[in-house]
Design a protein around this motif. Structure first.
Motif, PDB file in Angstrom:
ATOM      1  N   GLU A  25       0.849  -1.183   0.000  1.00  0.00           N
ATOM      2  CA  GLU A  25       0.000   0.000   0.000  1.00  0.00           C
ATOM      3  C   GLU A  25       0.884   1.231   0.000  1.00  0.00           C
ATOM      4  O   GLU A  25       1.885   1.291   0.724  1.00  0.00           O
ATOM      5  CB  GLU A  25      -0.898   0.034   1.255  1.00  0.00           C
ATOM      6  N   ALA A  31      -2.948   3.889  -2.985  1.00  0.00           N
ATOM      7  CA  ALA A  31      -2.996   2.796  -3.965  1.00  0.00           C
ATOM      8  C   ALA A  31      -2.525   1.514  -3.288  1.00  0.00           C
ATOM      9  O   ALA A  31      -1.819   1.547  -2.269  1.00  0.00           O
ATOM     10  CB  ALA A  31      -2.115   3.115  -5.159  1.00  0.00           C
ATOM     11  N   GLU A  32      -2.930   0.382  -3.842  1.00  0.00           N
ATOM     12  CA  GLU A  32      -2.546  -0.888  -3.239  1.00  0.00           C
ATOM     13  C   GLU A  32      -2.450  -1.967  -4.310  1.00  0.00           C
ATOM     14  O   GLU A  32      -2.884  -1.788  -5.451  1.00  0.00           O
ATOM     15  CB  GLU A  32      -3.553  -1.298  -2.165  1.00  0.00           C
ATOM     16  N   GLY A  33      -1.880  -3.093  -3.913  1.00  0.00           N
ATOM     17  CA  GLY A  33      -1.757  -4.210  -4.829  1.00  0.00           C
ATOM     18  C   GLY A  33      -1.355  -5.459  -4.085  1.00  0.00           C
ATOM     19  O   GLY A  33      -0.859  -5.402  -2.944  1.00  0.00           O
ATOM     20  N   SER A  34      -1.571  -6.595  -4.713  1.00  0.00           N
ATOM     21  CA  SER A  34      -1.203  -7.872  -4.111  1.00  0.00           C
ATOM     22  C   SER A  34      -0.812  -8.837  -5.220  1.00  0.00           C
ATOM     23  O   SER A  34      -1.165  -8.638  -6.393  1.00  0.00           O
ATOM     24  CB  SER A  34      -2.348  -8.446  -3.284  1.00  0.00           C
ATOM     25  N   GLU A  67      -0.493 -11.231 -17.597  1.00  0.00           N
ATOM     26  CA  GLU A  67      -1.000  -9.952 -18.075  1.00  0.00           C
ATOM     27  C   GLU A  67      -1.317 -10.036 -19.562  1.00  0.00           C
ATOM     28  O   GLU A  67      -0.534 -10.597 -20.334  1.00  0.00           O
ATOM     29  CB  GLU A  67       0.028  -8.851 -17.825  1.00  0.00           C
ATOM     30  N   GLN A  69      -5.278   1.490 -13.846  1.00  0.00           N
ATOM     31  CA  GLN A  69      -4.086   0.731 -13.496  1.00  0.00           C
ATOM     32  C   GLN A  69      -3.154   1.507 -12.583  1.00  0.00           C
ATOM     33  O   GLN A  69      -2.341   0.916 -11.872  1.00  0.00           O
ATOM     34  CB  GLN A  69      -3.337   0.323 -14.771  1.00  0.00           C
ATOM     35  N   ARG A  71      -3.800   2.916  -9.928  1.00  0.00           N
ATOM     36  CA  ARG A  71      -4.118   2.640  -8.522  1.00  0.00           C
ATOM     37  C   ARG A  71      -3.786   1.205  -8.148  1.00  0.00           C
ATOM     38  O   ARG A  71      -3.963   0.812  -6.991  1.00  0.00           O
ATOM     39  CB  ARG A  71      -5.604   2.906  -8.251  1.00  0.00           C
ATOM     40  N   ASP A  72      -3.331   0.407  -9.084  1.00  0.00           N
ATOM     41  CA  ASP A  72      -3.016  -0.997  -8.825  1.00  0.00           C
ATOM     42  C   ASP A  72      -1.504  -1.184  -8.803  1.00  0.00           C
ATOM     43  O   ASP A  72      -0.829  -1.002  -9.816  1.00  0.00           O
ATOM     44  CB  ASP A  72      -3.651  -1.876  -9.907  1.00  0.00           C
ATOM     45  N   SER A 124       0.067  -4.020  -8.076  1.00  0.00           N
ATOM     46  CA  SER A 124       0.412  -5.445  -8.164  1.00  0.00           C
ATOM     47  C   SER A 124       1.646  -5.676  -9.020  1.00  0.00           C
ATOM     48  O   SER A 124       2.413  -6.619  -8.796  1.00  0.00           O
ATOM     49  CB  SER A 124      -0.768  -6.247  -8.723  1.00  0.00           C
TER      50      SER A 124
END
Length: 350
Positions: free
Chosen positions: A42, A46-49, A69, A317, A319-320, A322
């Motif tokens: 985070e 924004a965040e991702g996993s 992808e 994208q 905000r992602d 990952s």
């Protein structure tokens, strides 16, 4: 007997749960004994996993995400520069060098991914310059970004070699410099196994070639008449995304046109045989989702073309996060898994 293949099984303590200690970034990483990982991050809202696999080779831990992808189809292109045969000819080699020979019978399109890998932090490097006469000059290169060093030029005192030394206990690495050279571009990187900086042999250009090269860089162009310019660049390119096919159009001054298809983003060069009696006038790129090409005017004496490309930013994208874990390397330093996520060197710790 430890090897890169079985290093992970010989370091059972590497598996576990980690938390990143970094300013403004929250991230957790779980390394399972079966060489799978689970991670989250985070930053700034924004965040991702991601999930994937990890491997340990010497002291480098590599994470590779399992996420697949889709190929990128919205790309941006920018004409960076073109090179004439005179620009490409290496005066130090009797045959002109490989780039010159290649361009004698072909138009060469160099496709460069515009993004760069994160630049690792480095200790200050002493850069030494030796001349045909007089004392040597030393300059301190004290940051990890690509930068330029300027050194006064004199016809009576020409540069003979350049040396780089990362620390007092390391030997200096020297490169011989040709008398007519005025600009040098040197790529560097960090050897993951030893932690030491390594350098490629500099690319050298004379005065006229330098003026042509810097014609779109006013600051450097203003300096080249009375200075040597040494440019230090981080020599590790970012891994480009897969792409949907792109049609490349070559349009000549007699109105004729031919095309090629670029399908692999890792293919960095396309060659078009130079037709007798014709001159390339325009270069076009057409994406699979567009009805007409984007055209670039090409100078009449051009034989090599540098075209920069990047994936068009999708606001969703942004905000992602990952993609941070798509392929990432961490250095094992005791209980620290060291990594630079663009916010300075930080540690994952258990």
């Amino acid at each position: 007997m430890a090897s890169g293949v079985n290093a992970a099984t010989q370091t059972p303590g590497i598996a576990g749960h980690y938390r990143l200690q970094a300013r403004e970034i929250v991230s957790r990483l779980s390394l399972a004994p079966d060489n799978t990982f689970d991670a989250m991050i985070e930053y700034a809202g924004a965040e991702g996993s991601a999930k994937g696999r990890w491997k340990l080779v010497d002291n480098t831990l590599t994470l590779t995400s399992d996420a697949v992808e889709p190929p990128a189809e919205n790309l941006l292109f920018n004409l960076r520069r073109t090179h004439s045969l005179a620009d490409l000819k290496d005066a130090h080699q009797p045959d002109g060098g490989d780039r010159f020979k290649q361009a004698q019978s072909n138009y060469v399109l160099n496709l460069r991914y515009a993004r760069s890998s994160p630049v690792p932090s480095i200790a200050p490097v002493m850069v030494s310059f030796e001349f045909t006469q007089g004392p040597a000059t030393q300059l301190l290169w004290n940051n990890a970004v690509g930068r330029q060093l300027y050194l006064p030029y004199s016809e009576q005192r020409t540069l003979t070699r350049v040396g780089l030394q990362s620390s007092a206990d390391q030997p200096q690495q020297w490169f011989a410099i040709a008398p007519q050279t005025r600009t040098l571009t040197l790529n560097w990187k960090v050897d993951r196994t030893t932690g030491q900086m390594t350098y490629d042999k500099p690319d050298e250009l004379g005065l006229m070639q330098s003026q042509q090269f810097f014609r779109n860089a006013p600051k450097a162009l203003a300096q080249i008449d009375r200075n040597y310019i040494l440019t230090l660049l981080y020599g590790v390119t970012a891994e480009p995304p897969a792409i949907k096919p792109v049609d490349i159009y070559w349009s000549f001054d007699d109105g004729s046109q031919t095309s090629q298809r670029w399908t692999d983003s890792r293919q960095q060069q396309l060659l078009m045989p130079a037709p007798v009696g014709k001159t390339l006038k325009k270069l076009g790129v057409q994406l699979s989702n567009e009805q007409s090409p984007q055209w670039f005017e090409i100078a009449a004496d051009s034989r090599a073309i540098d075209l920069m490309w990047d994936e068009r930013v999708n606001p969703a994208q942004m905000r992602d996060l990952s993609g941070v874990f798509k392929t990432i390397e961490l250095e094992v330093k005791g209980d620290c898994l060291a990594v630079d996520l663009g916010n300075g060197l930080a540690c994952y710790r258990q």
